[in-house]
Design a protein around this motif. Sequence first.
Motif, PDB file in Angstrom:
ATOM      1  N   ASN A  75       0.806  -1.227   0.000  1.00 11.89           N
ATOM      2  CA  ASN A  75       0.000   0.000   0.000  1.00 11.89           C
ATOM      3  C   ASN A  75       0.840   1.277   0.000  1.00 11.89           C
ATOM      4  O   ASN A  75       0.280   2.381  -0.041  1.00 11.89           O
ATOM      5  CB  ASN A  75      -0.934   0.008   1.219  1.00 11.89           C
ATOM      6  CG  ASN A  75      -2.051  -1.011   1.086  1.00 11.89           C
ATOM      7  OD1 ASN A  75      -2.455  -1.367  -0.025  1.00 11.89           O
ATOM      8  ND2 ASN A  75      -2.559  -1.513   2.217  1.00 11.89           N
ATOM      9  N   ARG A  76       2.147   1.154   0.069  1.00 12.37           N
ATOM     10  CA  ARG A  76       2.997   2.354   0.044  1.00 12.37           C
ATOM     11  C   ARG A  76       2.868   3.062  -1.313  1.00 12.37           C
ATOM     12  O   ARG A  76       2.809   2.411  -2.369  1.00 12.37           O
ATOM     13  CB  ARG A  76       4.469   1.977   0.277  1.00 12.37           C
ATOM     14  CG  ARG A  76       4.797   1.626   1.725  1.00 12.37           C
ATOM     15  CD  ARG A  76       6.262   1.195   1.836  1.00 12.37           C
ATOM     16  NE  ARG A  76       7.169   2.245   1.426  1.00 12.37           N
ATOM     17  CZ  ARG A  76       7.750   3.124   2.243  1.00 12.37           C
ATOM     18  NH1 ARG A  76       7.485   3.073   3.551  1.00 12.37           N
ATOM     19  NH2 ARG A  76       8.578   4.040   1.788  1.00 12.37           N
ATOM     20  N   VAL A  77       2.870   4.376  -1.289  1.00 14.45           N
ATOM     21  CA  VAL A  77       2.670   5.152  -2.520  1.00 14.45           C
ATOM     22  C   VAL A  77       3.867   5.060  -3.463  1.00 14.45           C
ATOM     23  O   VAL A  77       3.736   5.324  -4.665  1.00 14.45           O
ATOM     24  CB  VAL A  77       2.387   6.636  -2.187  1.00 14.45           C
ATOM     25  CG1 VAL A  77       1.073   6.772  -1.457  1.00 14.45           C
ATOM     26  CG2 VAL A  77       3.529   7.244  -1.361  1.00 14.45           C
ATOM     27  N   ASP A  78       5.042   4.683  -2.929  1.00 12.64           N
ATOM     28  CA  ASP A  78       6.230   4.624  -3.782  1.00 12.64           C
ATOM     29  C   ASP A  78       6.474   3.236  -4.356  1.00 12.64           C
ATOM     30  O   ASP A  78       7.478   3.007  -5.039  1.00 12.64           O
ATOM     31  CB  ASP A  78       7.475   5.082  -3.003  1.00 12.64           C
ATOM     32  CG  ASP A  78       7.659   4.326  -1.698  1.00 12.64           C
ATOM     33  OD1 ASP A  78       6.879   3.407  -1.418  1.00 12.64           O
ATOM     34  OD2 ASP A  78       8.599   4.683  -0.945  1.00 12.64           O
ATOM     35  N   LYS A 201       8.439   2.721  -7.842  1.00 16.64           N
ATOM     36  CA  LYS A 201       8.033   3.520  -8.999  1.00 16.64           C
ATOM     37  C   LYS A 201       9.206   4.346  -9.521  1.00 16.64           C
ATOM     38  O   LYS A 201      10.174   4.591  -8.804  1.00 16.64           O
ATOM     39  CB  LYS A 201       6.883   4.459  -8.602  1.00 16.64           C
ATOM     40  CG  LYS A 201       5.591   3.740  -8.248  1.00 16.64           C
ATOM     41  CD  LYS A 201       4.515   4.733  -7.818  1.00 16.64           C
ATOM     42  CE  LYS A 201       3.217   4.009  -7.469  1.00 16.64           C
ATOM     43  NZ  LYS A 201       2.166   4.944  -6.985  1.00 16.64           N
ATOM     44  N   VAL A 204      11.394   7.567  -7.733  1.00 23.92           N
ATOM     45  CA  VAL A 204      11.458   7.444  -6.274  1.00 23.92           C
ATOM     46  C   VAL A 204      12.914   7.423  -5.823  1.00 23.92           C
ATOM     47  O   VAL A 204      13.774   6.830  -6.481  1.00 23.92           O
ATOM     48  CB  VAL A 204      10.744   6.146  -5.817  1.00 23.92           C
ATOM     49  CG1 VAL A 204      10.999   5.871  -4.338  1.00 23.92           C
ATOM     50  CG2 VAL A 204       9.254   6.250  -6.088  1.00 23.92           C
TER      51      VAL A 204
END
Length: 775
Positions: A75-78, A201, A204
């Motif tokens: 669930n981490r955005v990166d 991503k 990052v």
Amino acid sequence: MKSYLDLVGEYAKVHKKKNRITIICIAIAVCLVTAIFGMADMEVRTRKIGAIQEYGNFHVSIKNIDDETARLLDNRVDVAVSGWVQRIDDGMLKEKPLAVLGGEEAICYEMGVDIEKGHFPKKADEALLDRQAMEQFGISLGDMVSVTLSEGRTDKYTIVGVYKDFASLKRQDSHGLILSNKGIREIAGNTDGSRYYVQFKKGVNMRNAIDEIKVNFQLIDEQVSENTFLLALVGHSRDSYMMKLYVTAAVLFVLVLIAGVLMIASSFNMSILERIQFFGMLRCLGASKRQVKKFVLLEGINFSLKGIPIGLLIGTIIVWVSSVFLKYVNPVYFSDMPLFGISWPSIITGIVMGFLTVILASLSPCKKASKVSPLSAVTGNINQNNVPQSKTAAKTKHVQVDIAMGIHHAFASRKNILLMTGSFGISIILFLSFSVLVNFMHQGVKSLRPYTPDISIVSGDNTCSLDTYLFEQLKENPKIKRAYGRMFAYDLPVTSKHGDSRINLISYEENQFAWAEEQLTQGSIDEVAEGTDSVLIVYSEDLACKLGDSITLKLPSGEKKIKIDGILSDCPFDRAPGTQTIICSEKLFRELTGERGYTIIDMQLEKGAGDEIVSQIRSLTTSQMQFSDQRQSNEEDKAVFYSFAIFIYGFLLLIASITVFNIINSINMSITGRMNQYGIMRAVGMSGKQLHRLLLANAGTYTVCGCLVGCVLGLPLHRLIFHSMITSHWGLEWKLPFAALAVIIALSVVATILSVIGPVKKINKMDIVNVVNAQ
């Protein structure tokens, strides 16, 4: 005209030929930067393809975490893609070794699982199988196969998909069964042996992200493994060797920019000096110093607007041609590389370097042009005031007058000699620095070594159990170009003056000793190959022994003393930390161990040999032997080699071409600046041959000084880069790069000789009055 600055465009229309050289210089300098950075970008893309195929498209893997932690990581955005992958103990499929693994579909795809037919397994009793197994055992989609696991358990799976072969599986003569995450957990029972793989991503800061994950989830370093090679290619590795490569790349980057700056600055400076009387006339018409500066600066920007697009276009075409060649060499491996892709880093760097260099190069000519006296322009004394004047006469005591004058003219202006010498010298420094990459390429790509086999037969228990009769059969096969065997004795205890340790003893025959010559850094191979009590030792960072040391082997038959006669930089064998690799002859190996058979037999096939001969060789093996087909992995490694070769030799070719053009252009412009002086010399009786010798001596002085500066500064830099990239990793000692020096110096000499031919012909054909009045 609405403004005096409109004269810039009008002057350019009238003097197209004079401006053409400056525009070409800017275009070539921008082309150099664009092509080098574009090819570097292409090489990074290629290496990323190779790294992803070999290691997988992930940046970090984590072990010993639970499903809740995995969910939080996902669930981490990166995080772009993440998932579980687990491998259990190998099993058997129809008496063949079988790697059994499973995981989640998204991350399995990133790990290189390329499904040709069917779909990824969804149920616990569904599986993927490699193409080679499907063909070898006659299995079709929908068939059910029985798999025996290492603990004796037998499970049945329905084959729902076929994936492309992995080179590693073919090399080990084994197959791979891929299950769903549910299926692998039914066998394993938990996540203890699984790893959670994470791909970040783009954009990052991966180093910060990895550190943050460790802190937030209280992970220790042993739990987190990085994909070092892939991280290195995107500039996020902390590996010490990779850090050295980053520093080396930064040094080469600076050298490329300096070369471009000097080339444009030299050309632009000479262009302004040629037209200094024009700027004096502007002053007579009322132009202020500030207006003259603006005029010169705008002129430089106009040159950039014409030269930069040309340089960008040519540099991009060079990158495209390289990409097309790689596609032609290996269309499968380079299928993901765009043929006509745009390398934005190279484009941006070329534009910035072009404009910035021209602006910087304009500053000095701006000052010179603005300082021209209107009185000098009116009286016609411009050229005399601006041609460098020496306070001493030419020294003609030991050399001919014309040669002495040529040398004297070269040293008449300190600034001119420094600029010319620096321009030539930086080209040589650049060539020598990039030539280290040739050594790096040949050390780094093992599959292109002459000893690399296509097919190998290996003893199943790593003993000397392969009969010599099998070896003789293989040697007699006309489709096998070369067969060579090795005997292995692992983990033998030895003692020396450095203390007790352990070694792996390996035998070589005549082919392998001949190939080992290329890896020899110290000592000799001759006595070792003859079968005496002499051996070779392979360099490693923890190597304590030196050339000439004696080692005592502790064998079941008793102790035996051997002498180290040579040190190799590398060998194709792995070893455990603290265990050294010793090479000896087959005769000495048999005397020491009493063994007669081989541990491994390698074969290189004749060109055009296909799967039929491979099947024929396979039929000679038994279940106690391991058959290794390395052809696919060799092809992949060859593709990497070709990409690296284009990258490196393309750099060297570009630098050599720029060097030749730079020398010819700089000397031509230097001669043009003294055109009226040469006309006066002709007027007082100097012959065409004398003028040719004078110009050749003048140009030769610049070249000799440039070569000396290039060698004095380039060789230490070459040695520093060599130690950083080669010696620290492979142990090869630095040697004077005679080949690279010979090539670049020869090119410089040839370019110097060619550079004076045109001006001499031009001066001889011109009327003496016109030459005297030349501007």
